[in-house]
Design an enzyme around this catalytic site. Structure first.
Site, PDB file in Angstrom:
ATOM      1  N   LYS A 206       0.841  -1.205   0.000  1.00 23.15           N
ATOM      2  CA  LYS A 206       0.000   0.000   0.000  1.00 23.15           C
ATOM      3  C   LYS A 206       0.877   1.256   0.000  1.00 23.15           C
ATOM      4  CE  LYS A 206      -3.622   2.327   2.587  1.00 23.15           C
ATOM      5  NZ  LYS A 206      -4.471   2.334   3.774  1.00 23.15           N
ATOM      6  N   GLU A 212      10.927  -4.513   4.050  1.00 19.79           N
ATOM      7  CA  GLU A 212      10.999  -5.936   3.692  1.00 19.79           C
ATOM      8  C   GLU A 212      10.596  -6.142   2.235  1.00 19.79           C
ATOM      9  OE1 GLU A 212       9.623  -4.567   6.293  1.00 19.79           O
ATOM     10  OE2 GLU A 212       9.684  -5.835   8.086  1.00 19.79           O
ATOM     11  N   GLY A 267      -4.602  -1.980   5.225  1.00 21.04           N
ATOM     12  CA  GLY A 267      -3.829  -3.122   4.716  1.00 21.04           C
ATOM     13  C   GLY A 267      -4.425  -4.463   5.110  1.00 21.04           C
ATOM     14  N   ARG A 268      -4.834  -4.596   6.373  1.00 21.68           N
ATOM     15  CA  ARG A 268      -5.316  -5.905   6.852  1.00 21.68           C
ATOM     16  C   ARG A 268      -6.740  -6.214   6.385  1.00 21.68           C
ATOM     17  NH1 ARG A 268      -4.025  -2.339  10.658  1.00 21.68           N
ATOM     18  NH2 ARG A 268      -5.608  -1.443  12.017  1.00 21.68           N
ATOM     19  N   GLU A 353      -3.709  -6.234  15.248  1.00 20.44           N
ATOM     20  CA  GLU A 353      -3.243  -4.944  14.739  1.00 20.44           C
ATOM     21  C   GLU A 353      -4.375  -3.917  14.802  1.00 20.44           C
ATOM     22  OE1 GLU A 353       0.099  -4.248  11.600  1.00 20.44           O
ATOM     23  OE2 GLU A 353      -1.777  -4.148  10.488  1.00 20.44           O
ATOM     24  N   HIS A 384      -2.789 -32.716  19.483  1.00 22.56           N
ATOM     25  CA  HIS A 384      -1.618 -33.517  19.825  1.00 22.56           C
ATOM     26  C   HIS A 384      -0.445 -32.645  20.211  1.00 22.56           C
ATOM     27  CE1 HIS A 384      -3.742 -37.094  18.512  1.00 22.56           C
ATOM     28  NE2 HIS A 384      -4.242 -36.319  17.575  1.00 22.56           N
ATOM     29  N   LYS A 512       9.943  -0.106  13.670  1.00 22.90           N
ATOM     30  CA  LYS A 512      10.369   0.115  12.276  1.00 22.90           C
ATOM     31  C   LYS A 512      11.456   1.183  12.206  1.00 22.90           C
ATOM     32  CE  LYS A 512       6.216  -0.639   9.487  1.00 22.90           C
ATOM     33  NZ  LYS A 512       5.167   0.005   8.699  1.00 22.90           N
TER      34      LYS A 512
HETATM   35  O1  F6P Z   1       3.874  -2.621   9.616  1.00 24.44           O
HETATM   36  C1  F6P Z   1       2.522  -2.961   9.589  1.00 24.44           C
HETATM   37  C2  F6P Z   1       1.930  -2.708   8.238  1.00 24.44           C
HETATM   38  O2  F6P Z   1       1.865  -1.359   7.991  1.00 24.44           O
HETATM   39  C3  F6P Z   1       0.572  -3.370   8.094  1.00 24.44           C
HETATM   40  O3  F6P Z   1      -0.445  -2.601   8.617  1.00 24.44           O
HETATM   41  C4  F6P Z   1       0.491  -3.585   6.631  1.00 24.44           C
HETATM   42  O4  F6P Z   1      -0.493  -4.518   6.290  1.00 24.44           O
HETATM   43  C5  F6P Z   1       1.880  -4.059   6.340  1.00 24.44           C
HETATM   44  O5  F6P Z   1       2.711  -3.313   7.202  1.00 24.44           O
HETATM   45  C6  F6P Z   1       2.359  -3.883   4.924  1.00 24.44           C
HETATM   46  O6  F6P Z   1       2.297  -2.556   4.531  1.00 24.44           O
HETATM   47  P1  F6P Z   1       2.405  -2.141   3.005  1.00 24.44           P
HETATM   48  O7  F6P Z   1       1.291  -2.786   2.268  1.00 24.44           O
HETATM   49  O8  F6P Z   1       2.337  -0.658   2.985  1.00 24.44           O
HETATM   50  O9  F6P Z   1       3.735  -2.649   2.506  1.00 24.44           O
END
Ligand code: F6P
Length: 548
Positions: A206, A212, A267-268, A353, A384, A512
């Protein structure tokens, strides 16, 4: 005292909780043979039995009073109408618009959301069909066989969970892979067997700033161009899904290959948008639309059903009851359908979150427990592994049991074995077994009195452990869409009752920011003197060990 605690219903629930803590569900079932009918909700393809909770009619009616006093209905109307209920970010919350089956205009900040969503769906459909039919070619003219979605959090968990759950419905026109971890081990392993000439990457982010994802995307570009290609190949092998078009373009992704996102999709909650592109590529656009239709069906139920018959509302109220009033600290998600093996991981982000916060929407520290920690695993594997804890530890963990009447991949004899465990576990967690019964049982088996004295206390199960049972007809795109939407609305209602800003996530920022500055230290010579001595020594140890 917070404004919630001064509500009449809140005060009453606090009293009822004191009383309920000393009761056993076995007695409640004994006193009321009609509990199942009273405390279950049946929808066309989904049943919720919540009778195995420490509740009675008075508890439930007071919980519904709480929902009314907290104006859940009014907030629900505001959300669906596109009001800016995400106060800290000044944004509307409209993931429901992504699956809304209506041509009625919905205006946010001057934009007709209905039209924008439709335009996006049309663009997605054209793209999905071209790739699946082999009309979208790679740089060397070959058909795309593999899709690699690069994203993390909401840009990964939703699409991957759905892809896993609906595997059975894929026609394998393309193979879909997911890279989320910045640990290079994951991307290396995924790319190893793939042919760069036939791979299409989706960079899903987003913000298009997430370290990452950006790191993995750069590695993917290197991998692509390290073969015989030059940078021009990026245009045929990379698309992006993002609300930050500028960053995606400066990254090298062509404008027409960028699928937009809106700030009113968290995002979620974004798997319904182009973030779900990998799902649509895997299943075909008709099945992606069926997923949206299933979610819309749940949206309609959530909007139209009275609170007493409203599945997400009831689930939210029970969570508040178990956590805030009865004091449970965690909640288990236990699917008994292999297809849902990523559901707990998905719901961890969705719920924790959203509502894992301790400041109210007025900026005040709340003085009551908010949401539990969410964890879970396929129930049958959990039996189990950790069910010992669920049955006999001194922490009570309310659990959602989710199963299907029909398996999507029936194998003779398997489903009844699976489902007998499904039903047995919720019964056992509720009824338990007392010492008297244990002793009688051991005696009947001919055990000596000494053996009985030694073992009996260990075999006692106190029971009285709350569970919800969600029984689906079968996992298919529609039922899965409905199930996910039910949890989304549950989370929304919980947030309203607890006065939590469910749609921001400031709590991820501190770590972060620190990671970004520590990365500079790891790659450079010196380290800051601002760290605590534990962190400082750990960084030094790491750097020295690396240079040895
Ligand atoms: O760090 C959390 C977060 O911002 C989430 O809310 C989000 O889903 C995820 O990182 C990924 O964010 P993006 O889609 O901006 O890479």
């Amino acid at each position: 005292m917070s404004s919630r605690q001064s509500l009449t219903s809140w005060k009453k629930l606090s009293q009822l909780a004191l009383n309920k803590k000393s009761q056993h569900m076995n007695d409640l079932f004994e006193q009321d043979k009609d509990r199942f009918n009273k405390f279950s909700i049946e929808l066309p393809k989904m049943l919720l039995d919540y009778s195995k909770n420490l509740i009675d009619s008075e508890t439930m009616s007071t919980l519904f009073e709480l929902a009314n006093e907290c104006e859940v209905v009014e907030w629900r109307t505001k959300m669906f109408a596109g009001e800016k209920i995400n106060k800290t970010e000044d944004r509307a919350v409209l993931h429901t618009a992504l699956r809304r089956n209506s041509t009625e205009p919905l205006i946010v900040d001057g934009d007709n959301v209905t039209e924008s969503v439709q335009a996006q769906l049309t663009k997605m459909e054209g793209f999905v069909n071209r790739v699946r039919e082999g009309k979208w070619k790679g740089y060397s003219g070959k058909r795309i066989t593999d899709i690699v979605n690069i994203g993390v959090g909401g840009s990964n968990l939703g699409p991957q969970m759905v892809t896993e759950a609906l595997k059975h419905y894929s026609d394998h026109s393309v193979n879909v892979h997911y890279v989320s971890n910045v640990d290079g081990a994951q991307i290396v392993e995924i790319l190893r067997p793939l042919d760069p000439e036939k791979v299409l990457f989706i960079v899903s982010s987003k913000t298009f700033t997430t370290t990452e994802t950006m790191t993995n995307a750069k590695t993917a570009i290197k991998w692509l161009t390290a073969s015989s290609f030059d940078e021009r190949a990026v245009g045929k092998h990379f698309v992006a899904v993002t609300a930050n078009k500028e960053n995606a373009m400066s990254f090298g992704i062509e404008e027409e290959n960028i699928f937009g996102m809106w700030d009113w999709v968290g995002g979620r909650f974004s798997l319904w948008s182009a973030i779900g592109l990998a799902i649509a590529l895997d299943l075909g656009f008709d099945k992606f639309k069926a997923l949206l239709a299933g979610a819309d069906e749940m949206d309609q139920h959530f909007v139209n059903a009275p609170l007493e018959q409203n599945l997400p509302v009831v689930m939210a109220l029970l969570s508040v009851w178990n956590t805030t009033f009865l004091g449970s600290k965690s909640q288990a998600i236990l699917p008994y359908d292999q297809t849902l093996h990523m559901l707990a991981a998905y719901l961890q982000q969705a719920e924790m979150e959203s509502n894992g916060k301790s400041v109210s929407w007025d900026g005040e520290e709340v003085d009551y427990a908010t949401v539990p920690s969410i964890w879970g695993e396929l129930g049958i594997n959990g039996q189990h592994a950790f069910y010992q804890y669920l049955h006999q530890s001194n922490n009570v963990v309310p659990a959602d049991f989710i199963g299907s009447v029909e398996s999507v991949t029936p194998v003779q004899g398997h489903h009844e074995t699976l489902m007998s465990n499904f039903f047995a576990q919720t019964q056992a967690l509720m009824t338990g077994v007392n010492e008297e019964q244990v002793r009688a049982d051991l005696k009947a088996k001919g055990r000596t009195p000494e053996y009985i004295d030694k073992v009996a206390p260990h075999k006692v199960h106190k029971g009285n452990r709350p569970t919800n049972t969600i029984l689906l007809k079968r996992i298919d795109p529609e039922t899965l869409g409905s199930l996910i939407a039910a949890y989304e609305h549950k989370i929304f209602v919980q947030g309203i009752i607890l006065q939590i800003c469910s749609f921001d996530q400031w709590g991820v920022e501190l770590g972060k920011g620190l990671a970004a500055s520590i990365q500079v230290e790891l790659e450079g010579e010196s380290i800051s003197d601002k760290h605590d001595c534990s962190t400082e020594n750990l960084i030094n140890f790491y750097k020295q060990a690396k240079n040895k």
